[in-house]
Design an enzyme around this catalytic site. Structure first.
Site, short mmCIF file in Angstrom:
data_model
loop_
_atom_site.label_atom_id
_atom_site.label_comp_id
_atom_site.label_asym_id
_atom_site.label_seq_id
_atom_site.Cartn_x
_atom_site.Cartn_y
_atom_site.Cartn_z
N ASP A 43 0.79 -1.25 0.00
CA ASP A 43 0.00 0.00 0.00
C ASP A 43 0.82 1.30 0.00
O ASP A 43 1.72 1.45 0.82
CB ASP A 43 -0.88 0.09 1.26
N GLU A 243 -10.66 -2.51 3.77
CA GLU A 243 -9.48 -1.86 4.34
C GLU A 243 -9.06 -0.68 3.48
O GLU A 243 -9.66 -0.40 2.45
CB GLU A 243 -8.34 -2.86 4.55
#
Ligand code: NAG
Ligand code: NAG
Ligand code: NAG
Ligand code: NAG
Ligand code: NAG
Ligand code: NAG
Ligand code: NAG
Ligand code: NAG
Ligand code: NAG
Length: 557
Positions: A43, A243
Site C-alpha cells: 500500500d 481496508e
C-alpha cells in the site's frame, strides 16, 4: 541524537548502494511506474504534497521481496513522474531479529497550526497516523498493554519535512481498542486516513473494521485525542475485508458550489466481476463533519446497471453490486494526496493483487505503484461517476506521437514494432455509427513477432464493454487465475465514438475508457522482445479509426 545521525547515515548509504546497484532495465522493470530499487512494497501510505514535493511512503519490507517486517519506505518526486527513493521512514521496531511492532498503513498531514504541539521552533510538524501491529502481547513504554497480533492506531511526527520520524511512545497507541460494541475486532482495526475538515476546525480519521465491513469516523482537535463520531457500512460489495479507506470531497461537474464526498474502500478478496482477489469500490455522498451519508443511488440493490454487468457471458460475476474504481485485478489500496487543492485530488494505488502478489516473477523488487490519477466527479449518462485522468509529466517523458487515421480495419492491421513503453490513444465509431458488422475492435500490444504472445485491449460493441485480455501475455505460470480477460462497462460518447487511452509499460497495461469513467489495470510479464502491435477488428470491419502512438521514455535516467 548521535545514534540517530549514524543510523540515518547508514540508511542513506544503504539506499544509495541499493539504487546504484540496480540498472532499472531488468526484465519487467516498469519505466514510468514507481518501484523501489529492491524488495517488497504494498500500500501507498502518507501521500502528502508540501513545499513543491510529492512524498510517497509505502508498506515496505526492508529485508526481502515478499511481505514481512512491515516498515514505511519513502520516495519523493517533484513531478509525480521522476521519483527518488529515500531512506526508510519508519523501520519495524526490533528489526531484523526481534520485531515487536510493525508499521501498517496510514496517512500523513502537515499540522500547520501546531495543534498537536509536536512543533518546535520553526516549521510546522508533520504528523503520521498509522496502524501499529504488535506480533506479540506486551506492555508498551506508554504503559498500555497490547494483545497478541493486536492492531491499534498510533502517531509519529517529523520536524524535518518528512525525512525522519519520532514515534509518540509516551502515549501510543493513541487509539488502543475498537469502540464498543466492537472490542473483539482488535485483530482487524486498521488503516487510518486523516485529513483536516475546516468547517468544524477538526481533524478527521476514517478507520476500517475490516471483517465487519464498517468504517469508523473519528474527530480530533489535536491529532492526539480522538472521539468516535459515527460508523458507515456494510454496503454494496462485501466479498472480503474492507481496508485502506479514504474520504475526500470533489466538486461535481467542476462546480465548486456543488461539492460531494467520495469514500473509497479496498476489498480483499471480492474485487470486481471476473477478477480474483483485491479491488476498490467507491461511494458518493455527503459528509457533515461527523457522518458520511451515501447517496441513495450510490447504494445498489440490483439496479439495471448491475443486472447488465452481471449478465455478460465471458466473466463470472463475483459481487458486482458496487461502483468499482477500477475493473482490473491490479489496482488496490488507493490513497489520495493530502496538501493539494480540491480540484487536483490525486490518488496512487498499489498495482498488484493479494491473490498472486508474492509470486509475480520480478526481481530484485516486487510490486509497482499505479500511474498517479487525478480524480473528478462528472455526471455521465445521468449518473455521477468518478473520472480518472492519468497524471504524470507526460510532456517530459513522451516522444512526439505518431498520429494517423486508419480508414478501415478488417481482420488485422499491422503496426510493426512500437516498443515496450508506449502511450496509445484509440478513437473509433461505435457499431451503430460506422462499423460494418464487427463484434470487437481494439489493439494488440506487447506481442512477439509471431503474435503467439500478446495482450489484447479492445471494445465489445454488443455488450458495450472495454476489455483487457492477458491470457497469453507472457509468463502467466505463477498463478492459475492470472491468465484471464477483464471487462468493464463503457457507453460510447455522445458523438457515438469510443476512446481508449492505453498506457503500456514493461510489465503493465492500464486503459482509461471514455473520459476516464472506466479504467482497467493489469500487470503482464511478456518477453523482452515482445514489442509488436496490431489493430484488430473481429467479425467485420471497423472504419475511420484515429490512432496515436507515443513512446514513453524511462523516468530512471
Ligand atoms: C551489489 O551487487 C554486488 C554484485 O552483484 C553484490 O555482491 C552486492 O551485495 C550488491 N550490493 C547491494 C547493496 O545490494
Ligand atoms: C525482544 O524485544 C523485547 C522488547 O524490547 C524484549 O523485551 C525481549 O527481551 C526481546 N527478545 C529477544 C529474544 O531479544
Ligand atoms: C489554522 O488556524 C486558522 C486560524 O485559526 C484556522 O482558520 C485554520 O482552520 C487552521 N488550520 C489548520 C490546518 O489547523
Ligand atoms: C508547538 O507547540 C509546542 C507545545 O506547546 C511548543 O513547544 C512549540 O514551540 C510550538 N511550535 C511552534 C512552531 O509553534
Ligand atoms: C450529520 O448528519 C448526521 C446524519 O444525518 C446527523 O445525525 C448529525 O447530527 C449531523 N451532524 C452535524 C454536525 O450536522
Ligand atoms: C505511423 O503510423 C503509420 C500507420 O500505422 C505507419 O504506417 C507509419 O510507419 C508510422 N510512422 C512512424 C514514424 O512510426
Ligand atoms: C463491409 O463488410 C463486407 C463484408 O465483410 C465488405 O465486403 C465491405 O467492403 C465492407 N464495407 C465497408 C464500408 O467496409
Ligand atoms: C482471450 O484471449 C485468448 C487468446 O487469444 C482467447 O483464447 C480467449 O478466448 C480470450 N478470452 C476472452 C474472454 O475473450
Ligand atoms: C524472444 O524471446 C524469447 C524469450 O527470451 C525467446 O524464446 C524467443 O526465441 C525470442 N524470439 C525472437 C524472435 O528472438
Amino acid at each position: 541524537m548521535r545514534l540517530k545521525v549514524l543510523l540515518l547515515g547508514a540508511f542513506v548509504s544503504q539506499i544509495e548502494a541499493a539504487q546504484s546497484n540496480v540498472s532499472y532495465t531488468e526484465l519487467y522493470r516498469p519505466q514510468y511506474h514507481y518501484t523501489p530499487a529492491r524488495n517488497w512494497i504494498n500500500d501507498p501510505n502518507g501521500l502528502v504534497y508540501a513545499d513543491g514535493t510529492y512524498h510517497m511512503y509505502y508498506q515496505y519490507n526492508p529485508g526481502g521481496d515478499t511481505w514481512g517486517a512491515m516498515s514505511w519506505g519513502h520516495a519523493s518526486s517533484k513531478d509525480l513522474t521522476h521519483w527518488k527513493e529515500q531512506p526508510v521512514a519508519l523501520l519495524a521496531r526490533g528489526y531484523p531479529d526481534n520485531i515487536t511492532e510493525m508499521f501498517f498503513s496510514g496517512s500523513v498531514v502537515i499540522d500547520q497550526n501546531n495543534t498537536s504541539g509536536f512543533g518546535n521552533k520553526g516549521d510546522a510538524p508533520w504528523v503520521a497516523m498509522y496502524t501499529s501491529y504488535y506480533p506479540l502481547q506486551q506492555v508498551l513504554p506508554s504503559g498500555k498493554q497490547v494483545r497478541d497480533q493486536q492492531q491499534a492506531q498510533s502517531i509519529a511526527y517529523s520536524l524535518d519535512h518528512g525525512a525522519t520520524w519520532t514515534t509518540y511512545d509516551e502515549h501510543n497507541p493513541i487509539i488502543l481498542d475498537p469502540p464498543a460494541p466492537y472490542q473483539d475486532q482488535y485483530l482487524d482495526f486498521r488503516d487510518p486516513n486523516i485529513f483536516w475538515y475546516q468547517p468544524i476546525k477538526k481533524w478527521v480519521a476514517v478507520i476500517s473494521l475490516a471483517k465487519l465491513h464498517k468504517l469508523l469516523i473519528y474527530t480530533s482537535p489535536n491529532l492526539r485525542q480522538w472521539s468516535l463520531e459515527s460508523e458507515f457500512g456494510p454496503f454494496n460489495a462485501v466479498g472480503g475485508v474492507w481496508e485502506c479507506p479514504n474520504l475526500f470531497p470533489l466538486p461535481l461537474d467542476g462546480d465548486e458550489s456543488k461539492v460531494k464526498w467520495v469514500a473509497i474502500v479496498g476489498l480483499n478478496p471480492g474485487g470486481p466481476p471476473g477478477t480474483v482477489g483485491s479491488g476498490i469500490q467507491y461511494f458518493v455522498g455527503d459528509f457533515n463533519g461527523s457522518t458520511f451519508t451515501p447517496d441513495l443511488n450510490s447504494i445498489h440493490g440490483g439496479d439495471k446497471d448491475s443486472e447488465r454487468t452481471r449478465s455478460f457471458a465471458n466473466s463470472p460475476a463475483t459481487d458486482d453490486n458496487a461502483n468499482w474504481l477500477d475493473w482490473g485485478p491490479d489496482f488496490y489500496a488507493a490513497q489520495a494526496y493530502n496538501g493539494l487543492p480540491q480540484d487536483q485530488r490525486t490518488i496512487i494505488s498499489w498495482m498488484n493483487n493479494w491473490q498472486y502478489g508474492a509470486t509475480i516473477p520480478t526481481s530484485p523488487w516486487r510490486s509497482a505503484m499505479s500511474i498517479p490519477r487525478q480524480l473528478s466527479l462528472k455526471t455521465i449518462d445521468q449518473k455521477i461517476a468518478v473520472v480518472q485522468e492519468p497524471k504524470e509529466s507526460w510532456k517530459a517523458i513522451t516522444e512526439a506521437g505518431n498520429v494517423s487515421t486508419v480508414p478501415s480495419v478488417t481482420g488485422v492491421h499491422r503496426l510493426g514494432e512500437i516498443g515496450k513503453a508506449v502511450d496509445i490513444q484509440l478513437t473509433f465509431p461505435s457499431r451503430e455509427a460506422a462499423t460494418n458488422g464487427s463484434s470487437e475492435f481494439g489493439i494488440i500490444v506487447r506481442a512477439s513477432e509471431d503474435f503467439s504472445q500478446q495482450t489484447r485491449v479492445g471494445y465489445d460493441f454488443a455488450t458495450q464493454q472495454v476489455f483487457i485480455n492477458r491470457t497469453i501475455s507472457g509468463d502467466v505460470s505463477f498463478d492459475s487465475t492470472f491468465a484471464s480477460a477483464y471487462y468493464a462497462p463503457l457507453s460510447p460518447a455522445t458523438d457515438n465514438t469510443v476512446t481508449l487511452h492505453i498506457f503500456v509499460d514493461w510489465s503493465s497495461v492500464e486503459v482509461f475508457g471514455g473520459q476516464g469513467q472506466t479504467t482497467i489495470t493489469t500487470q503482464i510479464f511478456p518477453s523482452d522482445n515482445a514489442t509488436y502491435a496490431q489493430l484488430f477488428s473481429t467479425g467485420g470491419s471497423t472504419n475511420n479509426v484515429q490512432l496515436s502512438i507515443s513512446k514513453v521514455r524511462s523516468t530512471w535516467t
